[in-house]
Design a protein around this motif. Sequence first.
Motif, mmCIF file in Angstrom:
data_model
loop_
_atom_site.group_PDB
_atom_site.id
_atom_site.type_symbol
_atom_site.label_atom_id
_atom_site.label_comp_id
_atom_site.label_asym_id
_atom_site.label_seq_id
_atom_site.Cartn_x
_atom_site.Cartn_y
_atom_site.Cartn_z
ATOM 1 N N GLN A 134 3.716 -1.439 4.784
ATOM 2 C CA GLN A 134 3.905 -0.034 5.686
ATOM 3 C C GLN A 134 2.347 0.185 5.812
ATOM 4 O O GLN A 134 1.840 0.897 6.858
ATOM 5 C CB GLN A 134 4.564 0.820 5.151
ATOM 6 C CG GLN A 134 5.878 0.693 5.296
ATOM 7 C CD GLN A 134 7.083 1.672 4.633
ATOM 8 O OE1 GLN A 134 6.558 2.195 3.686
ATOM 9 N NE2 GLN A 134 8.380 1.726 4.952
ATOM 10 N N ASN A 135 1.248 0.519 4.760
ATOM 11 C CA ASN A 135 0.146 0.516 4.673
ATOM 12 C C ASN A 135 -0.838 -0.411 5.866
ATOM 13 O O ASN A 135 -1.533 0.157 6.691
ATOM 14 C CB ASN A 135 -0.542 0.434 3.574
ATOM 15 C CG ASN A 135 -0.082 1.585 2.397
ATOM 16 O OD1 ASN A 135 0.286 2.732 2.835
ATOM 17 N ND2 ASN A 135 -0.142 1.175 1.108
ATOM 18 N N ASP A 136 -0.483 -1.544 5.849
ATOM 19 C CA ASP A 136 -1.083 -2.382 6.802
ATOM 20 C C ASP A 136 -0.696 -1.938 7.902
ATOM 21 O O ASP A 136 -1.446 -2.282 8.883
ATOM 22 C CB ASP A 136 -0.746 -4.003 6.461
ATOM 23 C CG ASP A 136 -1.212 -4.563 5.029
ATOM 24 O OD1 ASP A 136 -2.127 -3.865 4.628
ATOM 25 O OD2 ASP A 136 -0.746 -5.503 4.753
ATOM 26 N N HIS A 137 0.534 -1.912 8.265
ATOM 27 C CA HIS A 137 0.815 -1.479 9.716
ATOM 28 C C HIS A 137 0.225 -0.167 10.363
ATOM 29 O O HIS A 137 0.008 -0.315 11.530
ATOM 30 C CB HIS A 137 2.504 -1.190 9.816
ATOM 31 C CG HIS A 137 3.406 -0.900 10.848
ATOM 32 N ND1 HIS A 137 3.368 0.209 11.191
ATOM 33 C CD2 HIS A 137 3.659 -1.688 12.039
ATOM 34 C CE1 HIS A 137 3.847 0.240 12.688
ATOM 35 N NE2 HIS A 137 4.074 -1.028 12.946
ATOM 36 N N LYS A 138 0.290 0.663 9.228
ATOM 37 C CA LYS A 138 -0.684 2.092 9.818
ATOM 38 C C LYS A 138 -1.810 1.767 9.964
ATOM 39 O O LYS A 138 -2.353 2.121 11.006
ATOM 40 C CB LYS A 138 -0.596 2.926 8.516
ATOM 41 C CG LYS A 138 -1.145 4.477 8.849
ATOM 42 C CD LYS A 138 -1.100 5.241 7.942
ATOM 43 C CE LYS A 138 0.384 5.734 7.135
ATOM 44 N NZ LYS A 138 0.235 6.738 5.956
ATOM 45 N N ALA A 139 -2.669 0.529 9.345
ATOM 46 C CA ALA A 139 -4.210 0.531 9.681
ATOM 47 C C ALA A 139 -4.329 -0.362 10.873
ATOM 48 O O ALA A 139 -4.897 -0.119 11.742
ATOM 49 C CB ALA A 139 -4.546 -0.525 8.464
ATOM 50 N N ILE B 73 5.877 -1.366 0.714
ATOM 51 C CA ILE B 73 4.722 -0.214 0.803
ATOM 52 C C ILE B 73 3.535 -0.758 1.177
ATOM 53 O O ILE B 73 2.969 -0.029 2.001
ATOM 54 C CB ILE B 73 4.907 0.245 -0.674
ATOM 55 C CG1 ILE B 73 6.047 1.063 -1.059
ATOM 56 C CG2 ILE B 73 3.510 1.253 -0.721
ATOM 57 C CD1 ILE B 73 6.206 1.580 -2.412
ATOM 58 N N CYS B 74 3.146 -1.917 0.852
ATOM 59 C CA CYS B 74 1.913 -2.385 1.161
ATOM 60 C C CYS B 74 2.017 -2.907 2.612
ATOM 61 O O CYS B 74 0.935 -2.673 3.230
ATOM 62 C CB CYS B 74 1.768 -3.827 0.501
ATOM 63 S SG CYS B 74 1.213 -3.526 -1.481
ATOM 64 N N LYS C 91 -3.770 2.001 13.917
ATOM 65 C CA LYS C 91 -5.028 2.821 14.177
ATOM 66 C C LYS C 91 -5.847 1.858 14.827
ATOM 67 O O LYS C 91 -6.397 2.289 15.762
ATOM 68 C CB LYS C 91 -5.427 3.503 12.903
ATOM 69 C CG LYS C 91 -6.547 4.287 12.951
ATOM 70 C CD LYS C 91 -6.942 4.531 11.461
ATOM 71 C CE LYS C 91 -8.449 5.626 11.762
ATOM 72 N NZ LYS C 91 -8.346 6.784 11.021
#
Length: 179
Positions: free
Chosen positions: A83-88, A80-81, A91
Amino acid sequence: MSDEEARQSGGSSQAGVVTVSDVQELMRRKEEIEAQIKANYDVLESQKGIGMNEPLVDCEGYPRSDVDLYQVRTARHNIICLQNDHKAVMKQVEEALHQLHARDKEKQARDMAEAHKEAMSRKLGQSESQGPPRAFAKVNSISPGSPASIAVIQGLATQVHAQGTRVCKWMMRLWSSAL
């Protein structure tokens, strides 16, 4: 934020200036995150195929004894962490690419304007020159059967000016086909 953290988050030492190496660094970081996510999914698969949503308790509500709950919860948390890093990072890659291409587009427009300005100044300089254009070649003879003789026979060998110099049309065609 330290310099190392700024570098890892995709920040540049010069604010607003994005280089190709910055984008490559972001892409490298994205690939590292994807590899870590895959490694954590492999941990979940090694625990009897438990994924992200399968229950960790049995039908009676007790913790499952056939899986390592700590390892599963840690892997889920890491996924989960990450995936958030990947999204950032994605971007940041998107914004960096937009900035990079916008800068290249502006540079191309400036270069085109400069080339147009230079061409116009050359044109003005040529119109102000006194004498006729200077010849750069003289044809003494034409071999029978050559493209030049065919052009003369067909009446195509009329003189034109190319960049201020007289050139036969058939020569221009030959040069353009050779390029």
